[in-house]
Design a protein around this motif. Structure first.
Motif, PDB file in Angstrom:
ATOM      1  N   GLU B  68       0.846  -1.189   0.000  1.00 15.15           N
ATOM      2  CA  GLU B  68       0.000   0.000   0.000  1.00 15.15           C
ATOM      3  C   GLU B  68       0.879   1.234   0.000  1.00 15.15           C
ATOM      4  O   GLU B  68       1.756   1.356   0.853  1.00 15.15           O
ATOM      5  CB  GLU B  68      -0.873   0.062   1.272  1.00 15.15           C
ATOM      6  N   HIS B  98      -1.927  -4.109  -3.058  1.00 15.64           N
ATOM      7  CA  HIS B  98      -2.989  -4.229  -2.051  1.00 15.64           C
ATOM      8  C   HIS B  98      -2.765  -5.438  -1.159  1.00 15.64           C
ATOM      9  O   HIS B  98      -3.706  -5.901  -0.513  1.00 15.64           O
ATOM     10  CB  HIS B  98      -4.370  -4.328  -2.703  1.00 15.64           C
ATOM     11  N   GLY B  99      -1.536  -5.979  -1.132  1.00 15.63           N
ATOM     12  CA  GLY B  99      -1.275  -7.185  -0.338  1.00 15.63           C
ATOM     13  C   GLY B  99      -2.063  -8.378  -0.824  1.00 15.63           C
ATOM     14  O   GLY B  99      -2.293  -9.327  -0.081  1.00 15.63           O
ATOM     15  N   ARG B 100      -2.501  -8.350  -2.087  1.00  9.37           N
ATOM     16  CA  ARG B 100      -3.312  -9.451  -2.646  1.00  9.37           C
ATOM     17  C   ARG B 100      -2.416 -10.434  -3.388  1.00  9.37           C
ATOM     18  O   ARG B 100      -1.571 -10.040  -4.183  1.00  9.37           O
ATOM     19  CB  ARG B 100      -4.365  -8.896  -3.593  1.00  9.37           C
ATOM     20  N   ARG B 184      -3.053 -12.230  12.511  1.00  7.89           N
ATOM     21  CA  ARG B 184      -3.975 -12.575  11.419  1.00  7.89           C
ATOM     22  C   ARG B 184      -4.576 -13.937  11.704  1.00  7.89           C
ATOM     23  O   ARG B 184      -4.029 -14.728  12.454  1.00  7.89           O
ATOM     24  CB  ARG B 184      -3.220 -12.611  10.086  1.00  7.89           C
ATOM     25  N   ASP B 219      -8.056  -7.674  10.153  1.00  9.36           N
ATOM     26  CA  ASP B 219      -8.146  -8.069   8.739  1.00  9.36           C
ATOM     27  C   ASP B 219      -6.976  -7.487   7.956  1.00  9.36           C
ATOM     28  O   ASP B 219      -6.499  -8.065   6.997  1.00  9.36           O
ATOM     29  CB  ASP B 219      -9.458  -7.570   8.129  1.00  9.36           C
ATOM     30  N   GLY B 220      -6.533  -6.317   8.363  1.00 16.33           N
ATOM     31  CA  GLY B 220      -5.425  -5.670   7.671  1.00 16.33           C
ATOM     32  C   GLY B 220      -4.614  -4.899   8.683  1.00 16.33           C
ATOM     33  O   GLY B 220      -4.702  -5.157   9.892  1.00 16.33           O
ATOM     34  N   TYR B 221      -3.842  -3.930   8.222  1.00 14.25           N
ATOM     35  CA  TYR B 221      -2.958  -3.187   9.133  1.00 14.25           C
ATOM     36  C   TYR B 221      -3.178  -1.693   9.022  1.00 14.25           C
ATOM     37  O   TYR B 221      -2.237  -0.907   9.021  1.00 14.25           O
ATOM     38  CB  TYR B 221      -1.502  -3.540   8.836  1.00 14.25           C
ATOM     39  N   THR B 222      -4.436  -1.286   8.905  1.00 13.73           N
ATOM     40  CA  THR B 222      -4.751   0.132   8.790  1.00 13.73           C
ATOM     41  C   THR B 222      -5.156   0.698  10.139  1.00 13.73           C
ATOM     42  O   THR B 222      -5.357  -0.036  11.112  1.00 13.73           O
ATOM     43  CB  THR B 222      -5.920   0.349   7.816  1.00 13.73           C
ATOM     44  N   ASP B 225      -8.385  -0.809  11.201  1.00 14.61           N
ATOM     45  CA  ASP B 225      -8.218  -2.143  11.786  1.00 14.61           C
ATOM     46  C   ASP B 225      -7.809  -2.033  13.252  1.00 14.61           C
ATOM     47  O   ASP B 225      -8.311  -2.767  14.108  1.00 14.61           O
ATOM     48  CB  ASP B 225      -7.144  -2.930  11.014  1.00 14.61           C
TER      49      ASP B 225
END
Lengths: 348, 348
Positions: B68, B98-100, B184, B219-222, B225
């Motif tokens: 990101e 997007h870490g996808r 996670r 779920d993520g690192y924002t 979150d």
């Protein structure tokens, strides 16, 4: 030209499978993927998106130069540009200029012109004469508050109107000593020119304080600049009851200083920023701000640039970038919104 | 090959002046710059840095893919990579995944391989099998906490040691119920694996609470979150007196939630982040954090990649990227530092 079908035949799979491999879909087994990749390598096949560009004499790469990636506004904008360009089969080469004139000049002159179809620049210090002496004829689109007399498309929200909206919000809350944080030295050519003008027009129209004692200059637009400018403003005895900041980073720095001085936001000093970066939504007092429509800015910038690229198939790689199209330059104004939060309204 | 002297002769200026124009120095008059640029265009001259790469069968472009750009850690790291690569005459094509996993796979397979000399990727979801089935032989360097059994150079700080240092800091301040924020779902393969392990090792060694009730998944690192996970942790009755967060964004989100619940940082709950992003230095309570040596990470990544590129002049454009060198892959560990601030020490 080697095609999808040649690769499929060589690999002994369907064209659809080759397409799946090329597009990176997951539901292809590693063994099949290896076989297809081997065929691609042996035949020297280029996937469609690149091939299509090459046939048109393009590379499929556009360059985007922003002042700072460390400023979340520009990082968020870059993400939007990359995502939108990807949907148009373009890859974005991202650069940053530190807002320095020499770096901006280097960028618009396009040292890597042969590898890049067109350029998008958000300038800070670039001057009209730099654009006139540019040399390169690669299509160029300009972003942001600086205005130029040059034949290039320019994408920017209405900064004066946005600054007036921010200032009006503070006036409507009863604030009368609204400071502006983030002016630059020198009057007419400063990047913050339009936002400062919007502040001045609005406070003057309301009969509120508009003196120069309420205008704080900064060297840049970082949190540190905001923190220092706020400290100077408080030390000067200007006693503001609100500050409108050039951007959210400056506002976040200002709020930190207010906290250190024991002043409450918004009870003692209300704060408004500009940019709507995510940081502002998680401050101790969430930050009221102007939200430029970043998606629209990205979309308009990429569309404007692609519209100036040579449309049809081109002859030689040397002519891979077209001269600036004769169509007159456009000034495109994406929208913005005022987002009121705790830094002006208080906690609900 | 057209040289600097040919351009100088055509333009009627010195070679030094041509060099000044090519390098974008300011002290060239617009008229001279135009004349030089015209000669460059007419002769099809390519500045040295590009020509040098082309002679070696390279394009001078490396690609960097990060999860990101909106995460300041990655934006700051990208700035370091771009700056260091520029000093080595390389331009960086920046992408985000997007870490996808599908985006990461697409990146390592190098759709634009012909235009790119080598790749640097900070993976989140990529698996060993994806690297094994990669196909492309363009040099690739991996960054970050995920570890792989694959023949690629890997640059990462010692995440376990860093997490232990952060946790030890909290223990030394007398905290006994230290939560971990940002695990996670799934145990062994999660990106936060090593930081979680460091936390667990350190609290266990100290005989402090190490129960699963103190581990909050995200779920993520924002920031969002972090805010949500902190709320869940407080609602669960786990009653932590400190939180060690996967990164600074999660920590900033957590501090916002603590503020909303009327809990004081650090008196009621001490907070430590990870990354040392600038945001953390301007929070209402400045954020204690682990600072990875970003400059060293960028330098090691670019150096490792360039060391794997074909060194000498190459034959054909088709062979512009070299196969992975037979030298064994290296695991390079740049340094880190614990930076104590108000979120654990309080205001001085």
């Amino acid at each position: 030209m080697v095609g999808l079908k040649d690769v499929a035949e060589r690999a002994g799979v369907s064209a659809k499978t080759v397409s799946n491999v090329v597009n990176g879909y997951r539901h292809v087994t590693p063994a099949t993927r290896r076989r297809v990749q081997q065929a691609i390598d042996e035949l020297g096949y280029r996937p469609n998106l690149t091939a299509r560009h090459l046939r048109a004499g393009r590379t499929g790469i556009i360059a985007l130069a922003l002042p700072e990636l460390g400023n979340p506004y520009f990082a968020e904008l870059a993400e939007e540009v990359i995502a939108y360009a990807a949907g148009r089969d373009y890859t974005v080469l991202l650069d940053h200029t530190h807002g320095r004139r020499d770096q901006e000049v280097l960028f618009i002159r396009g040292v890597r012109a042969g590898l890049i179809d067109g350029l998008i620049l958000s300038p800070i210090e670039l001057e009209n004469e730099d654009l006139a002496a540019r040399g390169s004829d690669a299509p160029l689109v300009l972003l942001g508050e600086r205005e130029y007399e040059a034949p290039y498309d320019h994408i920017a929200i209405d900064n004066v109107a946005a600054a007036r909206a921010a200032t009006r919000h503070l006036l409507e809350l009863g604030r009368r000593r609204i400071a502006f944080l983030g002016a630059r030295h020198g009057r007419t050519r400063q990047p913050a020119h339009l936002r400062l003008r919007g502040w001045r027009e609005e406070v003057s129209a309301a009969g509120a304080a508009a003196g120069e004692d309420l205008v704080a200059t900064t060297d840049g637009y970082t949190r540190a600049d905001g923190a220092r400018a706020m400290a100077r403003l408080l030390d000067s005895g200007a006693a503001p009851d609100a500050v409108f900041c050039y951007n959210d980073l400056v506002a976040i720095g200002a709020m930190r200083t207010l906290g250190e001085r024991g002043l409450r936001v918004p009870e003692d000093v209300a704060v408004v920023g500009f940019d709507d970066i995510e940081d502002g939504r998680y401050c101790a007092a969430t930050l009221t701000t102007i939200a430029p429509h970043k998606q629209a800015i990205a979309r308009e910038a990429v569309d404007a640039l692609l519209a100036r690229l040579r449309p049809g198939p081109a002859a030689t790689p040397e002519s891979s970038v077209s001269p600036v199209s004769p169509e007159p330059p456009r000034h495109i104004r994406p929208g913005f919104a005022l987002i009121p939060r705790e830094s002006t309204l208080g906690r609900p």
